[in-house]
Design an enzyme around this catalytic site. Structure first.
Site, PDB file in Angstrom:
ATOM      1  CE  LYS A   1      -1.659   1.561   4.400  1.00  0.00           C
ATOM      2  NZ  LYS A   1      -1.400   2.763   4.377  1.00  0.00           N
ATOM      3  CG  ASN A   2       2.201   2.794   3.749  1.00  0.00           C
ATOM      4  OD1 ASN A   2       1.045   2.932   3.523  1.00  0.00           O
ATOM      5  ND2 ASN A   2       2.474   1.867   5.154  1.00  0.00           N
TER       6      ASN A   2
ATOM      7  CB  CYS B   1      -5.240  10.701  11.589  1.00  0.00           C
ATOM      8  SG  CYS B   1      -3.882   9.457  12.409  1.00  0.00           S
TER       9      CYS B   1
ATOM     10  NE  ARG C   1       0.394   9.811  10.182  1.00  0.00           N
ATOM     11  CZ  ARG C   1      -0.304   8.726   9.673  1.00  0.00           C
ATOM     12  NH1 ARG C   1      -1.553   8.653  10.382  1.00  0.00           N
ATOM     13  NH2 ARG C   1       0.614   8.736   8.807  1.00  0.00           N
TER      14      ARG C   1
ATOM     15  CG  ASP D   1       3.251   0.793   9.649  1.00  0.00           C
ATOM     16  OD1 ASP D   1       2.446   2.044  10.150  1.00  0.00           O
ATOM     17  OD2 ASP D   1       3.852   1.410   9.017  1.00  0.00           O
TER      18      ASP D   1
HETATM   19  N1  EPU Z   1       6.461  14.225  11.367  1.00  0.00           N
HETATM   20  C1  EPU Z   1       7.053  15.264  11.871  1.00  0.00           C
HETATM   21  N2  EPU Z   1       6.371  15.850  10.944  1.00  0.00           N
HETATM   22  C2  EPU Z   1       6.621  16.073   8.912  1.00  0.00           C
HETATM   23  C3  EPU Z   1       6.671  14.455   8.467  1.00  0.00           C
HETATM   24  C4  EPU Z   1       6.212  13.123   9.737  1.00  0.00           C
HETATM   25  O1  EPU Z   1       6.573  15.550  13.063  1.00  0.00           O
HETATM   26  O2  EPU Z   1       6.064  17.038   8.745  1.00  0.00           O
HETATM   27  C5  EPU Z   1       6.205  12.729  12.139  1.00  0.00           C
HETATM   28  C6  EPU Z   1       5.580  12.034  12.220  1.00  0.00           C
HETATM   29  O3  EPU Z   1       4.359  12.632  13.157  1.00  0.00           O
HETATM   30  C7  EPU Z   1       5.756  10.696  13.147  1.00  0.00           C
HETATM   31  C8  EPU Z   1       7.027  10.686  12.660  1.00  0.00           C
HETATM   32  O4  EPU Z   1       7.513  11.663  11.843  1.00  0.00           O
HETATM   33  O5  EPU Z   1       6.142  11.127  14.299  1.00  0.00           O
HETATM   34  C9  EPU Z   1       7.504   9.865  11.778  1.00  0.00           C
HETATM   35  O6  EPU Z   1       5.929   9.923  10.755  1.00  0.00           O
HETATM   36  P1  EPU Z   1       6.508   9.910   8.878  1.00  0.00           P
HETATM   37  O7  EPU Z   1       6.718  10.718   8.437  1.00  0.00           O
HETATM   38  O8  EPU Z   1       7.478   8.798   8.508  1.00  0.00           O
HETATM   39  O9  EPU Z   1       4.895   8.854   8.475  1.00  0.00           O
HETATM   40  P2  EPU Z   1       4.155   8.909   7.440  1.00  0.00           P
HETATM   41  O10 EPU Z   1       4.813   9.327   6.328  1.00  0.00           O
HETATM   42  O11 EPU Z   1       3.319  10.384   7.686  1.00  0.00           O
HETATM   43  C10 EPU Z   1       4.533   6.502   6.640  1.00  0.00           C
HETATM   44  C11 EPU Z   1       3.357   5.239   6.779  1.00  0.00           C
HETATM   45  C12 EPU Z   1       2.708   4.826   8.161  1.00  0.00           C
HETATM   46  C13 EPU Z   1       4.215   4.076   8.800  1.00  0.00           C
HETATM   47  C14 EPU Z   1       5.108   5.903   9.032  1.00  0.00           C
HETATM   48  C15 EPU Z   1       6.410   4.934   9.926  1.00  0.00           C
HETATM   49  C16 EPU Z   1       2.292   6.289   4.129  1.00  0.00           C
HETATM   50  C17 EPU Z   1       1.089   6.221   3.388  1.00  0.00           C
HETATM   51  N3  EPU Z   1       1.851   5.784   5.704  1.00  0.00           N
HETATM   52  O12 EPU Z   1       3.822   7.846   6.728  1.00  0.00           O
HETATM   53  O13 EPU Z   1       1.573   4.107   7.839  1.00  0.00           O
HETATM   54  O14 EPU Z   1       3.383   4.314   9.839  1.00  0.00           O
HETATM   55  O15 EPU Z   1       5.492   5.916   7.593  1.00  0.00           O
HETATM   56  O16 EPU Z   1       7.022   3.917   8.794  1.00  0.00           O
HETATM   57  O17 EPU Z   1       3.638   5.804   3.745  1.00  0.00           O
HETATM   58  C18 EPU Z   1      -0.048   2.468   8.039  1.00  0.00           C
HETATM   59  O18 EPU Z   1       0.443   1.970   6.820  1.00  0.00           O
HETATM   60  O19 EPU Z   1      -0.112   1.601   8.977  1.00  0.00           O
HETATM   61  C19 EPU Z   1       0.946   3.602   8.298  1.00  0.00           C
HETATM   62  C20 EPU Z   1       0.168   4.617   8.817  1.00  0.00           C
END
Ligand code: EPU
Length: 421
Positions: free
Chosen positions: A22-23, A117, A122, A308
């Site tokens: 998915k991701n 969320c 996030r 995850d």
């Molecule tokens: N964060 C910030 N600022 C940002 C972006 C992220 O502070 O601009 C923080 C987040 O709040 C979190 C950490 O950095 O505390 C890591 O977040 P990340 O950006 O890596 O997560 P994401 O890109 O929003 C993706 C996956 C998630 C998975 C995370 C971590 C996708 C669509 N989603 O989320 O997947 O948990 O990386 O590996 O790729 C899931 O599939 O169930 C899911 C939640």
């Protein structure tokens, strides 16, 4: 609203196939905005989130053809710099992946701010920081982010946040940098397999990307990108979830069509718990007797133990002998499965960043409520070992990220049924 009815189902036995990630797929779909030539994706999972991303893209004028099972053809030739509206972005935060490529190719993008969320705040500050350092002008008003740029330019950008690297920010800024003038160096970049998959497809489109899979990615911008045909990598979290399903039920399951190297942290831990793991090139055999010692884990960016998989290991810990400690370091609020697991009779509590589980506990069936995607999976796993018949409500969370989970589990012996309530 659909629900699952699950009966105790031990042990699971047989062969189960993993779907496309998915991701990864969501990022690859957004990357189609970088070119006016078609992108053809294979191994696309049939998921609500994939359909939501398709809607977001169609909203900007991308033509999407579901050309066969597991196939998507995305043609962005007529894409315009239109809005990703609140209604879509609130359903799926990855909708903001259109910001980078849309700004790079069309000079503007407008996306609703995603808001918080169920698993944490996030924010997307790192996505915006990266785009701003590439020269984009960013304003917010009325709950929307407006990004404008004549032509992006390369920059040295540190994307590490307080929780470490950000998968989403790396994806967004990497896509934007491919069309920026000059060289971009992304430091503190995420190294997840989904980033490597995206970089591979960008490479096939003509982008010059080096270092994907490490914490420093270098991109030499080009003036335009072409089309590509690409196969989405297997979903490592789905594979990990099946591995836990085998372990918790004392089962014997072959997980096919997966990438064993992407779930190494999960299989290493299971092996330490006495579970037999046999790795093939694209298969994992997971064999367990249902007895295991307690464990301590701490979620980390890849290649560390994935957040995850945290909820699923909470379910597993209820059957492990002793006190397990599961530390969540990526998201500040990813614990909503804890009170639901307690409804099955689990001895589980949250203490700061840690989830403490004492086992093994006898679990008995209960009606429970899914709160997010991976929490839903944890509840299914617990229900597989809980005496009696459990009901899992709000499985629309699960449908966002697990393709036909109940059908796949039923094929390996789970007594699980979807009911439309
Ligand atoms: N964060 C910030 N600022 C940002 C972006 C992220 O502070 O601009 C923080 C987040 O709040 C979190 C950490 O950095 O505390 C890591 O977040 P990340 O950006 O890596 O997560 P994401 O890109 O929003 C993706 C996956 C998630 C998975 C995370 C971590 C996708 C669509 N989603 O989320 O997947 O948990 O990386 O590996 O790729 C899931 O599939 O169930 C899911 C939640």
């Amino acid at each position: 609203m659909d629900k699952f009815i699950v009966q105790k189902s031990c042990p699971l036995k047989g062969r189960v196939k993993v779907s496309g990630a998915k991701n990864s797929c969501l990022a690859l779909m957004a990357a189609s905005l970088l070119t006016d030539e078609p992108i053809e994706l294979s191994n696309v999972p049939d998921l609500v989130d994939v359909r939501t991303m398709a809607q977001v893209l169609e909203n900007t004028g991308v033509e999407i053809d579901r050309s066969g099972p597991g196939k998507l053809r995305l043609d962005s030739a007529r894409a315009k710099g239109l809005k990703a509206p609140y209604d879509l972005v609130r359903k799926m935060r990855a909708s903001c992946y259109v910001l980078g490529p849309m700004t790079a190719r069309k000079g503007k993008a407008e996306v609703s701010l995603p808001g918080g969320c169920a698993i944490g705040q996030r924010p997307i500050d790192l996505h915006l920081k990266g785009l701003s350092m590439l020269g984009a002008e960013i304003t917010t008003s009325g709950g929307y982010i407006y990004v404008r740029a004549e032509r992006l330019h390369g920059a040295r950008i540190n994307l590490a946040g307080q929780h470490g690297s950000s998968v989403g920010a790396t994806i967004n800024v990497l896509m934007a940098a491919t069309l920026a003038r000059g060289v971009t160096v992304l430091e503190g970049a995420a190294a997840e397999p989904e980033i490597i998959d995206l970089a591979r497809m960008l490479g096939a489109m003509g982008a010059k990307v080096e270092g994907a899979g490490t914490n420093t990615i270098t991109v030499e911008g080009v003036t335009s990108l072409g089309g590509a045909a690409h196969t989405v990598i297997p979903d490592r979290i789905e594979a990990g979830t099946f591995a836990v399903a085998a372990a918790i039920t004392g089962g014997n399951v072959v997980i096919a069509d997966c990438s064993p190297e992407h779930v190494q942290s999960v299989t290493d831990l299971l092996e330490n718990l006495g579970v037999i793991i046999e790795k093939g090139r694209k298969t994992l055999l997971v064999k367990a007797d249902g007895q295991m010692p307690s464990f301590e884990i701490s979620t980390q960016p890849y290649p560390g133990f994935p957040t995850d998989m945290q909820a699923q290991f909470c379910a597993l810990a209820t059957q492990a002998e002793g006190r397990s400690v599961i530390e969540e370091n990526i998201f500040e609020n990813r614990t909503l499965h804890v009170p639901e697991l307690a409804r099955f009779g689990a001895d589980i509590a949250v203490s700061g960043r840690k989830i403490i589980v004492r086992g093994p506990t006898y679990l008995s069936s209960a009606p429970v409520m899914a709160s997010d995607l991976r929490a839903s999976a944890a509840l299914v796993l617990a229900a597989l070992v809980a005496d009696g018949t459990s009901e899992i409500h709000r499985i629309y969370h699960l449908d966002r990220g697990y393709e036909h989970l109940e059908i796949k589990l039923a094929r390996i012996g789970a007594k699980i049924m979807r009911v439309s309530a």
